[in-house]
Design a protein around this motif. Structure first.
Motif, PDB file in Angstrom:
ATOM      1  N   ARG A 114      -3.316   2.672  -1.090  1.00 39.96           N
ATOM      2  CA  ARG A 114      -2.597   1.838  -1.855  1.00 39.96           C
ATOM      3  C   ARG A 114      -2.259   2.666  -3.199  1.00 39.96           C
ATOM      4  NH1 ARG A 114      -6.993  -3.163  -1.900  1.00 39.96           N
ATOM      5  NH2 ARG A 114      -8.198  -1.119  -1.950  1.00 39.96           N
ATOM      6  N   GLY A 115      -2.989   3.819  -3.596  1.00 36.48           N
ATOM      7  CA  GLY A 115      -2.635   4.566  -4.602  1.00 36.48           C
ATOM      8  C   GLY A 115      -1.324   5.251  -4.464  1.00 36.48           C
ATOM      9  N   MET A 116      -0.790   5.191  -3.466  1.00 40.13           N
ATOM     10  CA  MET A 116       0.445   5.945  -3.050  1.00 40.13           C
ATOM     11  C   MET A 116       1.594   4.927  -3.730  1.00 40.13           C
ATOM     12  SD  MET A 116      -0.157   7.890   0.325  1.00 40.13           S
ATOM     13  CE  MET A 116       0.805   9.092   0.351  1.00 40.13           C
ATOM     14  N   ARG A 117       1.191   3.623  -3.189  1.00 40.11           N
ATOM     15  CA  ARG A 117       2.020   2.594  -3.616  1.00 40.11           C
ATOM     16  C   ARG A 117       1.931   2.345  -5.034  1.00 40.11           C
ATOM     17  NH1 ARG A 117       0.945  -3.930  -2.465  1.00 40.11           N
ATOM     18  NH2 ARG A 117       2.847  -4.581  -2.747  1.00 40.11           N
ATOM     19  N   GLU A 118       1.059   2.592  -5.743  1.00 42.70           N
ATOM     20  CA  GLU A 118       0.883   2.427  -7.046  1.00 42.70           C
ATOM     21  C   GLU A 118       1.772   3.529  -7.866  1.00 42.70           C
ATOM     22  OE1 GLU A 118      -3.133   2.195  -8.340  1.00 42.70           O
ATOM     23  OE2 GLU A 118      -3.572   0.450  -7.072  1.00 42.70           O
ATOM     24  N   GLU A 119       1.531   4.669  -7.406  1.00 41.43           N
ATOM     25  CA  GLU A 119       2.182   5.706  -7.934  1.00 41.43           C
ATOM     26  C   GLU A 119       3.720   5.581  -7.971  1.00 41.43           C
ATOM     27  OE1 GLU A 119       2.835  10.849  -7.122  1.00 41.43           O
ATOM     28  OE2 GLU A 119       0.813   9.769  -6.796  1.00 41.43           O
ATOM     29  N   ALA A 120       4.061   5.176  -6.986  1.00 39.33           N
ATOM     30  CA  ALA A 120       5.784   4.678  -6.680  1.00 39.33           C
ATOM     31  C   ALA A 120       6.023   3.773  -7.550  1.00 39.33           C
ATOM     32  CB  ALA A 120       6.033   4.648  -5.082  1.00 39.33           C
ATOM     33  N   GLY A 121       5.246   2.967  -8.072  1.00 41.95           N
ATOM     34  CA  GLY A 121       5.699   1.949  -9.032  1.00 41.95           C
ATOM     35  C   GLY A 121       6.605   0.776  -8.425  1.00 41.95           C
ATOM     36  N   GLY A 122       6.601   0.365  -7.121  1.00 39.56           N
ATOM     37  CA  GLY A 122       7.664  -0.456  -6.471  1.00 39.56           C
ATOM     38  C   GLY A 122       9.066   0.035  -6.251  1.00 39.56           C
ATOM     39  N   ASP A 123       9.179   1.389  -6.269  1.00 38.54           N
ATOM     40  CA  ASP A 123      10.609   2.025  -6.049  1.00 38.54           C
ATOM     41  C   ASP A 123      10.285   2.514  -4.685  1.00 38.54           C
ATOM     42  OD1 ASP A 123      12.360   3.895  -5.566  1.00 38.54           O
ATOM     43  OD2 ASP A 123      12.449   4.387  -7.496  1.00 38.54           O
ATOM     44  N   ARG A 126      11.105   6.223  -3.948  1.00 45.42           N
ATOM     45  CA  ARG A 126      10.004   6.999  -4.822  1.00 45.42           C
ATOM     46  C   ARG A 126       8.850   6.851  -3.542  1.00 45.42           C
ATOM     47  NH1 ARG A 126       7.348  11.174  -6.250  1.00 45.42           N
ATOM     48  NH2 ARG A 126       5.811  10.970  -7.616  1.00 45.42           N
ATOM     49  N   LEU A 127       8.460   5.819  -3.050  1.00 44.29           N
ATOM     50  CA  LEU A 127       7.371   5.787  -2.048  1.00 44.29           C
ATOM     51  C   LEU A 127       7.662   6.773  -0.986  1.00 44.29           C
ATOM     52  CD1 LEU A 127       4.638   4.462  -1.307  1.00 44.29           C
ATOM     53  CD2 LEU A 127       6.001   2.459  -0.631  1.00 44.29           C
ATOM     54  N   LYS A 128       8.912   6.794  -0.464  1.00 47.70           N
ATOM     55  CA  LYS A 128       9.009   7.611   0.818  1.00 47.70           C
ATOM     56  C   LYS A 128       8.759   8.904   0.424  1.00 47.70           C
ATOM     57  CE  LYS A 128      12.838   6.948   3.012  1.00 47.70           C
ATOM     58  NZ  LYS A 128      14.375   6.942   3.304  1.00 47.70           N
ATOM     59  N   ASP A 129       9.064   9.249  -0.747  1.00 48.97           N
ATOM     60  CA  ASP A 129       8.757  10.824  -1.402  1.00 48.97           C
ATOM     61  C   ASP A 129       7.214  11.105  -1.253  1.00 48.97           C
ATOM     62  OD1 ASP A 129      11.549  11.567  -1.368  1.00 48.97           O
ATOM     63  OD2 ASP A 129      11.660  11.001  -3.682  1.00 48.97           O
ATOM     64  N   VAL A 130       6.773  10.023  -1.873  1.00 53.83           N
ATOM     65  CA  VAL A 130       5.104  10.103  -2.165  1.00 53.83           C
ATOM     66  C   VAL A 130       4.457  10.219  -0.574  1.00 53.83           C
ATOM     67  CG1 VAL A 130       2.920   9.040  -3.055  1.00 53.83           C
ATOM     68  CG2 VAL A 130       5.039   9.087  -4.370  1.00 53.83           C
ATOM     69  N   GLN A 150       5.843  -3.110   5.798  1.00 53.73           N
ATOM     70  CA  GLN A 150       6.946  -4.247   5.043  1.00 53.73           C
ATOM     71  C   GLN A 150       6.295  -5.491   5.085  1.00 53.73           C
ATOM     72  OE1 GLN A 150      11.011  -5.052   6.460  1.00 53.73           O
ATOM     73  NE2 GLN A 150      10.344  -3.593   8.294  1.00 53.73           N
ATOM     74  N   GLY A 151       5.550  -6.134   6.091  1.00 51.87           N
ATOM     75  CA  GLY A 151       5.102  -7.203   6.046  1.00 51.87           C
ATOM     76  C   GLY A 151       4.110  -7.813   4.795  1.00 51.87           C
ATOM     77  N   ILE A 152       3.414  -6.609   4.457  1.00 50.54           N
ATOM     78  CA  ILE A 152       2.221  -6.935   3.260  1.00 50.54           C
ATOM     79  C   ILE A 152       2.611  -6.098   2.154  1.00 50.54           C
ATOM     80  CG2 ILE A 152       0.234  -7.086   5.062  1.00 50.54           C
ATOM     81  CD1 ILE A 152      -0.332  -4.379   4.504  1.00 50.54           C
ATOM     82  N   TRP A 153       3.746  -5.148   2.128  1.00 46.12           N
ATOM     83  CA  TRP A 153       4.124  -4.736   0.841  1.00 46.12           C
ATOM     84  C   TRP A 153       5.644  -5.080   0.697  1.00 46.12           C
ATOM     85  CZ3 TRP A 153       2.522   1.247   0.734  1.00 46.12           C
ATOM     86  CH2 TRP A 153       1.138   1.161   0.773  1.00 46.12           C
ATOM     87  N   PRO A 154       5.864  -6.208  -0.024  1.00 49.00           N
ATOM     88  CA  PRO A 154       7.075  -6.924  -0.210  1.00 49.00           C
ATOM     89  C   PRO A 154       8.312  -5.936  -0.673  1.00 49.00           C
ATOM     90  CG  PRO A 154       5.297  -8.548  -1.133  1.00 49.00           C
ATOM     91  CD  PRO A 154       4.672  -6.925  -0.902  1.00 49.00           C
TER      92      PRO A 154
END
Length: 211
Positions: A114-123, A126-130, A150-154
């Motif tokens: 989930r830290g990777m998700r936070e780093e991407a900030g909803g982008d 960016r998440l793909k890169d992270v 995608q079912g749990i990260w809208p």
């Protein structure tokens, strides 16, 4: 057959997510998300999906269910678990990648994906890169992870990438992610993505739902 009927047939016959096949009950908590990341790594190699799923199960059954236990396992223990799953062609390289990836997650994110998700900030781009910072996770691995999560990260919804759209074309369905997503309930999108990928990988799946 209408588009909705085709989608209904796809979901009924081929709509089990890869996470479900690997025994992962996907929730927004560290362990299942880490297990999904491992599965995405295994699935992204040039190897049958069924073998990757079996290998993931063997890793988890051997206790390597989170980043800390993966990092603490020896390289040989990882190789042996992969071998039991039939993942022999890439076992040594993948065992190294899994160890290095677990260490990276522990160092940067405390072992929590989930830290990777936070780093991407909803982008999502960016998440793909992270995600691709993790050894063994390239563009294909990031796509696999995002299709399933995608079912749990809208913010990732709808995630229907090139491979899923290839399957949609084989099934006579729209080639636009938004149009495809409107054919199912939101929570069914990961299952639809998995079914479309199976259609892309196996022409018989498309023939089955169109016949």
């Amino acid at each position: 057959m209408s588009e909705r009927e085709t989608v209904r047939a796809l979901l009924q016959r081929h709509g089990r997510t890869y996470a479900e096949e690997a025994g992962i009950r996907l929730r927004d908590t560290p362990q299942p998300l880490y297990r999904l990341l491992v599965l995405a790594d295994l699935l992204s190699a040039r190897i049958r999906a069924s073998v990757a799923v079996d290998a993931a199960r063997c890793l988890f059954e051997a206790g390597m269910k989170d980043a800390r236990s993966m990092a603490q396992a020896t390289w040989q223990q990882r190789v042996d678990a992969l071998g039991r799953g039939g993942y022999r062609r890439y076992d040594e390289r993948t065992a190294t990648q899994l160890g290095d990836g677990a260490e990276l997650l522990l160092e940067r994110y405390g072992g929590d994906v989930r830290g990777m998700r936070e780093e991407a900030g909803g982008d999502v781009e960016r998440l793909k890169d992270v995600l691709q910072q993790v050894p063994g996770i390239g563009p294909a691995g990031a796509d696999i992870f995002l299709r399933e999560v995608q079912g749990i990260w809208p913010e990732a919804h709808p995630y229907l990438d090139g491979k899923a759209l290839q399957g949609a074309g084989r099934c006579g369905l729209p080639g636009d992610p938004q149009k495809l997503a409107r054919l199912v309930e939101k929570e069914q999108t990961p299952a639809l993505a998995a079914a479309l990928v199976r259609a892309a990988l196996d022409k018989e799946v498309a023939d089955d739902v169109r016949g």
